[in-house]
Structure formats: structure tokens, C-alpha cells
Design a protein around this motif. Structure first.
Motif, PDB file in Angstrom:
ATOM      1  N   PRO A 194      10.253  -5.468   1.896  1.00  0.00           N
ATOM      2  CA  PRO A 194       9.161  -6.265   2.269  1.00  0.00           C
ATOM      3  C   PRO A 194       7.797  -6.047   1.384  1.00  0.00           C
ATOM      4  CG  PRO A 194      10.139  -5.521   4.018  1.00  0.00           C
ATOM      5  CD  PRO A 194      10.898  -4.692   2.767  1.00  0.00           C
ATOM      6  N   THR A 195       7.713  -4.774   1.191  1.00  0.00           N
ATOM      7  CA  THR A 195       6.357  -4.220   0.187  1.00  0.00           C
ATOM      8  C   THR A 195       6.384  -5.083  -1.103  1.00  0.00           C
ATOM      9  OG1 THR A 195       6.325  -2.196   1.425  1.00  0.00           O
ATOM     10  CG2 THR A 195       5.046  -2.516  -0.403  1.00  0.00           C
ATOM     11  N   VAL A 196       7.397  -5.246  -1.726  1.00  0.00           N
ATOM     12  CA  VAL A 196       7.711  -5.970  -2.993  1.00  0.00           C
ATOM     13  C   VAL A 196       7.008  -7.296  -2.725  1.00  0.00           C
ATOM     14  CG1 VAL A 196       9.099  -6.825  -4.644  1.00  0.00           C
ATOM     15  CG2 VAL A 196       9.432  -4.489  -4.037  1.00  0.00           C
ATOM     16  N   SER A 197       7.788  -7.851  -2.002  1.00  0.00           N
ATOM     17  CA  SER A 197       7.249  -9.328  -1.436  1.00  0.00           C
ATOM     18  C   SER A 197       5.664  -9.460  -1.310  1.00  0.00           C
ATOM     19  CB  SER A 197       7.803  -9.908  -0.163  1.00  0.00           C
ATOM     20  OG  SER A 197       9.392  -9.735  -0.339  1.00  0.00           O
ATOM     21  N   ARG A 198       5.328  -8.350  -0.146  1.00  0.00           N
ATOM     22  CA  ARG A 198       3.646  -8.462  -0.005  1.00  0.00           C
ATOM     23  C   ARG A 198       2.910  -8.319  -1.404  1.00  0.00           C
ATOM     24  NH1 ARG A 198       5.161  -5.056   4.515  1.00  0.00           N
ATOM     25  NH2 ARG A 198       5.743  -6.451   6.102  1.00  0.00           N
TER      26      ARG A 198
ATOM     27  N   ASP B  32      -0.911  -9.427  -0.911  1.00  0.00           N
ATOM     28  CA  ASP B  32      -1.110  -9.341   0.477  1.00  0.00           C
ATOM     29  C   ASP B  32      -2.122  -8.135   0.683  1.00  0.00           C
ATOM     30  OD1 ASP B  32      -1.188  -8.334   3.399  1.00  0.00           O
ATOM     31  OD2 ASP B  32       0.741  -9.690   3.509  1.00  0.00           O
ATOM     32  N   ALA B  33      -3.173  -8.305   1.595  1.00  0.00           N
ATOM     33  CA  ALA B  33      -4.168  -7.066   1.646  1.00  0.00           C
ATOM     34  C   ALA B  33      -3.710  -6.059   2.314  1.00  0.00           C
ATOM     35  CB  ALA B  33      -5.410  -7.751   2.398  1.00  0.00           C
ATOM     36  N   ARG B  34      -2.354  -6.040   2.854  1.00  0.00           N
ATOM     37  CA  ARG B  34      -1.903  -4.673   3.606  1.00  0.00           C
ATOM     38  C   ARG B  34      -1.549  -3.716   2.487  1.00  0.00           C
ATOM     39  NH1 ARG B  34       1.757  -7.812   7.751  1.00  0.00           N
ATOM     40  NH2 ARG B  34       1.893  -9.355   5.844  1.00  0.00           N
ATOM     41  N   VAL B  35      -1.400  -4.307   1.349  1.00  0.00           N
ATOM     42  CA  VAL B  35      -0.788  -3.332   0.374  1.00  0.00           C
ATOM     43  C   VAL B  35      -1.822  -2.852  -0.423  1.00  0.00           C
ATOM     44  CG1 VAL B  35       1.075  -3.095  -1.707  1.00  0.00           C
ATOM     45  CG2 VAL B  35       1.379  -4.779   0.381  1.00  0.00           C
ATOM     46  N   SER B  36      -1.756  -1.695  -0.708  1.00  0.00           N
ATOM     47  CA  SER B  36      -2.814  -0.761  -1.933  1.00  0.00           C
ATOM     48  C   SER B  36      -2.801  -1.386  -3.197  1.00  0.00           C
ATOM     49  CB  SER B  36      -2.772   0.745  -1.598  1.00  0.00           C
ATOM     50  OG  SER B  36      -1.723   1.059  -2.400  1.00  0.00           O
ATOM     51  N   GLU B  37      -4.109  -1.324  -3.906  1.00  0.00           N
ATOM     52  CA  GLU B  37      -3.865  -1.704  -5.149  1.00  0.00           C
ATOM     53  C   GLU B  37      -3.160  -0.886  -5.879  1.00  0.00           C
ATOM     54  OE1 GLU B  37      -5.473  -4.603  -6.409  1.00  0.00           O
ATOM     55  OE2 GLU B  37      -5.884  -4.812  -4.291  1.00  0.00           O
ATOM     56  N   ALA B  38      -3.081   0.367  -5.874  1.00  0.00           N
ATOM     57  CA  ALA B  38      -1.955   1.184  -6.509  1.00  0.00           C
ATOM     58  C   ALA B  38      -0.566   0.701  -6.391  1.00  0.00           C
ATOM     59  CB  ALA B  38      -2.302   2.735  -6.205  1.00  0.00           C
ATOM     60  N   THR B  39      -0.344   0.530  -5.060  1.00  0.00           N
ATOM     61  CA  THR B  39       1.197   0.199  -4.978  1.00  0.00           C
ATOM     62  C   THR B  39       1.441  -1.338  -5.828  1.00  0.00           C
ATOM     63  OG1 THR B  39       1.092   1.278  -2.810  1.00  0.00           O
ATOM     64  CG2 THR B  39       2.835  -0.392  -3.216  1.00  0.00           C
ATOM     65  N   LYS B  40       0.273  -2.408  -5.551  1.00  0.00           N
ATOM     66  CA  LYS B  40       0.577  -3.335  -6.214  1.00  0.00           C
ATOM     67  C   LYS B  40       0.928  -3.165  -7.661  1.00  0.00           C
ATOM     68  CE  LYS B  40      -2.481  -6.367  -3.167  1.00  0.00           C
ATOM     69  NZ  LYS B  40      -3.754  -6.729  -2.763  1.00  0.00           N
ATOM     70  N   LEU B  41       0.089  -2.544  -8.330  1.00  0.00           N
ATOM     71  CA  LEU B  41       0.408  -2.107  -9.575  1.00  0.00           C
ATOM     72  C   LEU B  41       1.410  -1.883 -10.109  1.00  0.00           C
ATOM     73  CD1 LEU B  41      -1.576  -2.415 -12.145  1.00  0.00           C
ATOM     74  CD2 LEU B  41      -2.265   0.115 -12.012  1.00  0.00           C
ATOM     75  N   ARG B  42       2.079  -0.785  -9.321  1.00  0.00           N
ATOM     76  CA  ARG B  42       3.171  -0.157  -9.585  1.00  0.00           C
ATOM     77  C   ARG B  42       4.423  -1.247  -9.283  1.00  0.00           C
ATOM     78  NH1 ARG B  42       2.764   4.076  -5.772  1.00  0.00           N
ATOM     79  NH2 ARG B  42       4.443   3.542  -4.814  1.00  0.00           N
ATOM     80  N   VAL B  43       4.388  -2.057  -8.300  1.00  0.00           N
ATOM     81  CA  VAL B  43       5.192  -2.963  -7.961  1.00  0.00           C
ATOM     82  C   VAL B  43       5.228  -4.256  -9.351  1.00  0.00           C
ATOM     83  CG1 VAL B  43       5.755  -5.174  -6.654  1.00  0.00           C
ATOM     84  CG2 VAL B  43       5.375  -2.973  -5.556  1.00  0.00           C
ATOM     85  N   ARG B  44       4.061  -4.601  -9.554  1.00  0.00           N
ATOM     86  CA  ARG B  44       3.970  -5.484 -10.723  1.00  0.00           C
ATOM     87  C   ARG B  44       4.699  -4.924 -11.936  1.00  0.00           C
ATOM     88  NH1 ARG B  44      -1.364  -6.507  -9.495  1.00  0.00           N
ATOM     89  NH2 ARG B  44      -1.826  -7.899  -7.601  1.00  0.00           N
ATOM     90  N   GLU B  45       4.250  -3.872 -12.322  1.00  0.00           N
ATOM     91  CA  GLU B  45       4.816  -2.915 -13.493  1.00  0.00           C
ATOM     92  C   GLU B  45       6.401  -3.270 -13.311  1.00  0.00           C
ATOM     93  OE1 GLU B  45       1.144  -0.131 -14.984  1.00  0.00           O
ATOM     94  OE2 GLU B  45       2.939   0.532 -14.034  1.00  0.00           O
ATOM     95  N   ALA B  46       6.765  -2.803 -12.363  1.00  0.00           N
ATOM     96  CA  ALA B  46       8.332  -2.731 -12.126  1.00  0.00           C
ATOM     97  C   ALA B  46       8.970  -4.018 -12.187  1.00  0.00           C
ATOM     98  CB  ALA B  46       8.787  -2.179 -10.802  1.00  0.00           C
TER      99      ALA B  46
END
Lengths: 333, 333
Positions: free
Chosen positions: A17-21, A26-40
Motif C-alpha cells: 500500500p505504501t508503494v501505491s500511496r 499521498d501526503a501520508r508518505v514521507s518525501e524520503a520514502t516517495k523518492l525511494r519508491v520512485r527510484e525502485a
């Protein structure tokens, strides 16, 4: 191999679900995590499935454009600006044509999971607006308003254009005029005919019913109707045409009948399509901002989808007479 | 209230999966049950969600048509037949335009969950075919073939049309000819130029490079290029144009330069669009079955989706010279 959000989750070290968010920003996900997910996601070449996203958000970001008839040249000039404006706003355009059976088309629009519809059909008896309202699918009127169902709308006011065109025609000496109007079950034809008749009355010109035809908005139909009128004994010196495409047909009819334009016959269109300005056509017509109307319709439907409670808006476009070669003084005698 | 398959299941007295199967016409459901489910769905006004159906079947029944430019009149004549043919086959058409950044468009096509794509862009350097192949999204070429990636294709053979047109031009007495060709990075322009040059060589006519231009397929571009050529000291008596739209531009250029068509200048197009046959245009051109080619492209992509292992098919359409008013003997002196 099909890459799924599970693969992305594993590589990024987060839950599915964090990947989808993260990919939905989604604002509930930190910018650092968003970056990691986008890179993956980029590394794996992951493309989120539209169907999966639609189920989770309830939005498909698809908007339908409902047309009467894709062959009509008028539509080819509105599809491009609507498409571009929607793309800018992050929406995709789907074309639909209205068949005789209106109930079916509304079911099909719904089944395609559209977020909203731009109604560019102008048939007054269409039940599409009523059915769309029943089903709660947002829509806007393009180049018309609805008599039964209120909705956001873009319309053209044909009165100023006809007022100036008729005044000019009278100044040039036209007294016997005819008209090849659009189909009487369309709101565009009704409003243009009313504006034309008002302008003729104001200038004291009589429109003889024997010199009036009502045809679908096509070049072949315009040509056939104009040929009939021009075959009459006491033929008009000027033909008002329901739109430019019908006027092209009238020019073809004059050509076939051996009549010179504008010496033997003047012709006036409506719409000011790009071809009307070509030197080889040079059609006098009534213009308005077609591309602006197309963009506004796109803006209105997106606003309605994103803010269902916004106040109803009706955007009115002014018309203006565009003098060109095909409207001139009738040849004496 | 939103009606769900759960409501239909309750009313019909069956399980939720049975509702989905019955509405998909699955063979595992008896005819009696299908009838009961359909009646219940109709009573409740239930519309199955496209997104839910796409997730369960993996098919969206949506096909993309990838165009260079929606404003081009050529495309307005292929969208309608492709749309109609796909509709007959139970598929929906989505329009997409190719931006400069080809990588993005392929990701967008994938994200929209398309079942397949008709590639109507003809730019030879486009990486779209390669990317589509990499991602396993079925596609067919429309009005072109691919140099790097093989796929089903519809193409026009311009040779017979040019052979007859050039022969006729020479019979009429044209010796000095020019050309306003399409953009050199398109396969259509390349194949037409090759066919034209072969035909000229066969008839012993020299094409002076100073009378050749290459422009995007638009009327304004055709007009500008033709104006340049016609401003030359020893101007050609005949202009071969890359397509009809470019030829309309050449006719406009002649009109602006005060040259009579065909007495002072002959013009030949390519495509035989409906407007080319209008009496007020009456453009000599090279024609082929455009609508048939559009229908065939729709048939080919659906066949490819439903039978991924079918043998590759390349459907070739013949071209033919269409004599009309704009090609005639040059005026003596």
C-alpha cells in the motif's frame, strides 16, 4: 516478466500500500520514502495499472466527448483543443458517438468508467442529459444549453454576427435572400435561425419560405439543398448557410449551376473554420472563438469533477461578422 | 445509491462471482441463471465497473490510436472509420498524440491499460515501436512499415498512381516540374518521393532541386513552400505535392500570386480526401482506399490481440491517378 507493485515494495523495503500511496503522491508518505519508491519503480520499469488505480481512487481521469458524427469537419476542429486542454489538466479524452439509441450510449459511457462527459451533440430531443443526471455522471454542454436538465455550458450568441452581416447585405443591395439552415432538432440551428430572422426583420427583409431548407450539417446536404433553391425561377442573390460546411456545399452548387460567386450569388457561413479563410474559398461567415470554447468546456468538466458543488457556470461566446469575397453586391440585372 | 454486484447477487439469489460470470456470458453459468442475473441487473440499474472487469479479465477492450497531430485534416478522415470498425468489434478507441518525448507516450499508453495500439505516426526515427515491443503491447503500423521492428501493417504503394500521373503530365506538355514533398523523416514522404522520382526518370523528366521543398503536412506549410518556388525566375508549370492538404496550400499560393490554375500552374495532390473532389477545389490527385485502410488497421490490431501467435500480415493498398481540373496542359508562352 510483468513487474508488480509487490516487486517495487520488496526493492524499496516498504509495504505494497505504501508503494501505491507514494506513487499517488499521498501526503501520508514521507518525501524520503516517495523518492525511494520512485527510484525502485523506475529501476524495475514498473507502470502502475490504470485499472488497479481506478479501483482504489474511484477515478479513471478519463473524460468522454460525445459527438453526433465523427465525419463532420466541425468536430475535427474541436477535438484537438479539447484533447490538449484535458491532457494539460491530467485527463485523457475518449471519443464517443451518439447512436439513435440514446439509452445505450449512456450505459456505455458509464461502463467505460468515465469521470465526466462533454456533450457536443446538439439534438434537443436527446435523453442523454437526463440519463447522465440520473446516473450521477458529471457533464457539461458544448455549444448548447439544455432545456430540461441544467448543467455547466458553453454557448455562442449568434445575434451580433447576424446583425452586422444582414446590415451589410442590405447595404450591398440584397433584397431577395434564401437560407440553408441546420437540422431543426438541434439547438444550434434553432438559435441561429432565430437570430437570423430577428436581424432580417430589423432590416425589413422578407425571407420567403420557398427559399428556405433545413438539412444536416454536411457539405453534400448543403449542396443538394442549395441546388434546389437555385433552380427556382426567381432565385435569391444571397444564401445564408447554417454553418461553413453547408456553405462549402452551397459554393459547390453554385459552381455546378454555372453561377459566379459573388457576382451571381453571395454565400454566408457560420463558424469561421480555418478553411473558410483560404484564398481559394474566401468564405464570408460569422466567427467566434471555437478553440477557446473547446478549452473552456474541458476546464468546466474538470472543475465539475473536482468540485461537484461549484456554482453552475454558463460561458457565452460572442459572434462577429467576418466579411470576405463571397459576400458582395449582387450583379445588376 | 450505487448498485453493486452484491445487490444483484442478493436479488437473483446467486453468489457474487456468479453475477460477474453471468454478465461476462461465461459458459460455466447456465442459461437460466444468466437470464435471472440479467433481469436482476436491469431491474436495479446495475452497470458493471470497467475497472473491476479489467482486473478480472486482464482486458480493457480499449485500443489507442497514436497520431502525430490531431489538427491534420488527413487524420479526421481516418478516425471515424477506425472508431466505427472497433466499435463493431466490441472495442473502444482512445486517441493519443505523440509528443517529442517518445518514452513518455509509451508509458502513458501502458498506464491507460490499452489492449493494443494503432501507430499512425509515420516518423521513421520514432522509438515507439521498439518500446511497445519491449513492453509486450500489441501494435500495428498504419500507412507505414517499421524498419527495425516488425509488426502487422497497412501500406499504400504510391508507384502506380505516380506512374500514370507523370505519364499524363508529360503528354500534356509539362517539362519543368517542382515538388512540395512531406517531411523527410516520415516513411510516407520517403516512399512517395521515391515513386515520384522513378516515374519522372522513366518519362525522362528532370526534377531541379531548386524547385523542391520538404515541409510538414499542413496547408500553411504547403502555401509558404509553393510561394517560394513560384517566386523563382523560371518557375515550374506543375507542382507535385506531398499530400492533398499541402496541395490546398499550393492552390492558395497560386491564388495569392495571381496565377491561374490550371492555365499558369498545374497542381497534383496525394490521398484523394473528400474535399479534393469538390467542384470549387477539383484537385487532381493520387487516391487509394483510405477508409478501407483504416478498417483493416482496426481488424489487424483486434486479430493480433485475440490471437497473439497469428502470422504477420502486411496489407498493401494500390494507388491510382485521379485526373481533375488542376492538372491540364500548360498555357503556351
Amino acid at each position: 516478466m510483468v513487474v508488480t507493485s509487490r516487486d517495487v515494495a520488496r526493492l524499496a523495503g516498504v509495504s505494497q500500500p505504501t508503494v501505491s500511496r507514494a506513487l499517488r503522491d499521498d501526503a501520508r508518505v514521507s518525501e524520503a520514502t516517495k523518492l525511494r519508491v520512485r527510484e525502485a519503480a523506475q529501476l524495475l520499469g514498473y507502470v502502475p495499472s490504470e485499472a488497479g488505480r481506478a479501483l482504489s481512487s474511484g477515478r479513471t481521469r478519463r473524460i468522454g466527448l460525445l459527438l453526433t458524427d465523427l465525419d463532420n469537419q466541425f468536430y475535427s476542429h474541436i477535438i484537438a483543443p479539447v484533447h490538449r486542454e484535458l491532457e494539460t489538466l491530467g485527463y485523457q479524452l475518449m471519443l464517443h458517438t451518439e447512436s439513435a439509441d440514446n439509452d445505450t450510449i449512456v450505459e456505455r459511457l458509464l461502463a467505460n468508467g468515465l469521470d465526466g462527459v462533454i456533450l457536443a451533440t446538439t439534438t434537443v430531443e436527446s435523453v442523454a442529459p437526463l440519463r447522465l443526471k440520473d446516473r450521477g455522471l458529471p457533464f457539461v454542454y458544448f455549444n448548447r444549453t439544455g432545456s430540461f436538465v441544467e448543467a455547466d455550458a458553453t454557448v455562442v450568441d449568434p445575434a451580433p454576427g447576424y446583425r452586422d452581416a444582414v446590415r451589410r447585405a442590405v447595404e450591398l443591395g440584397h433584397t431577395r435572400v434564401g437560407a440553408v439552415l441546420g437540422p431543426s432538432n438541434t439547438s444550434t440551428a434553432q438559435s441561429r435561425e432565430a437570430a437570423l430572422r430577428d436581424a432580417l426583420v430589423a432590416e425589413g427583409v422578407t425571407l420567403h419560405e420557398s427559399d428556405v431548407r433545413r438539412v444536416p450539417y454536411g457539405a453534400a446536404e448543403g449542396e443538394a439543398a442549395a441546388s434546389e433553391i437555385l433552380a427556382g425561377a426567381d432565385r435569391p442573390t444571397l444564401l445564408f448557410c447554417g454553418n461553413d460546411v453547408v456553405a462549402y456545399g452551397a459554393l459547390n452548387a453554385a459552381h455546378r449551376a454555372g453561377l459566379r460567386v459573388p457576382e451571381d450569388l453571395s454565400v454566408l457561413g457560420f463558424d469561421d473554420l480555418p478553411e473558410a479563410a483560404w484564398p481559394i474559398i474566401d468564405l464570408a461567415t460569422i466567427g467566434y472563438d471555437i478553440a477557446g470554447m473547446a478549452r473552456t468546456a474541458a476546464d468546466l468538466i474538470v472543475r465539475r469533477i473536482e468540485d461537484p458543488d461549484a456554482a453552475l457556470e454558463k460561458t457565452r461566446f460572442e459572434s462577429a461578422f467576418v466579411p470576405r469575397r463571397t459576400l458582395a453586391a449582387p450583379h445588376a440585372g
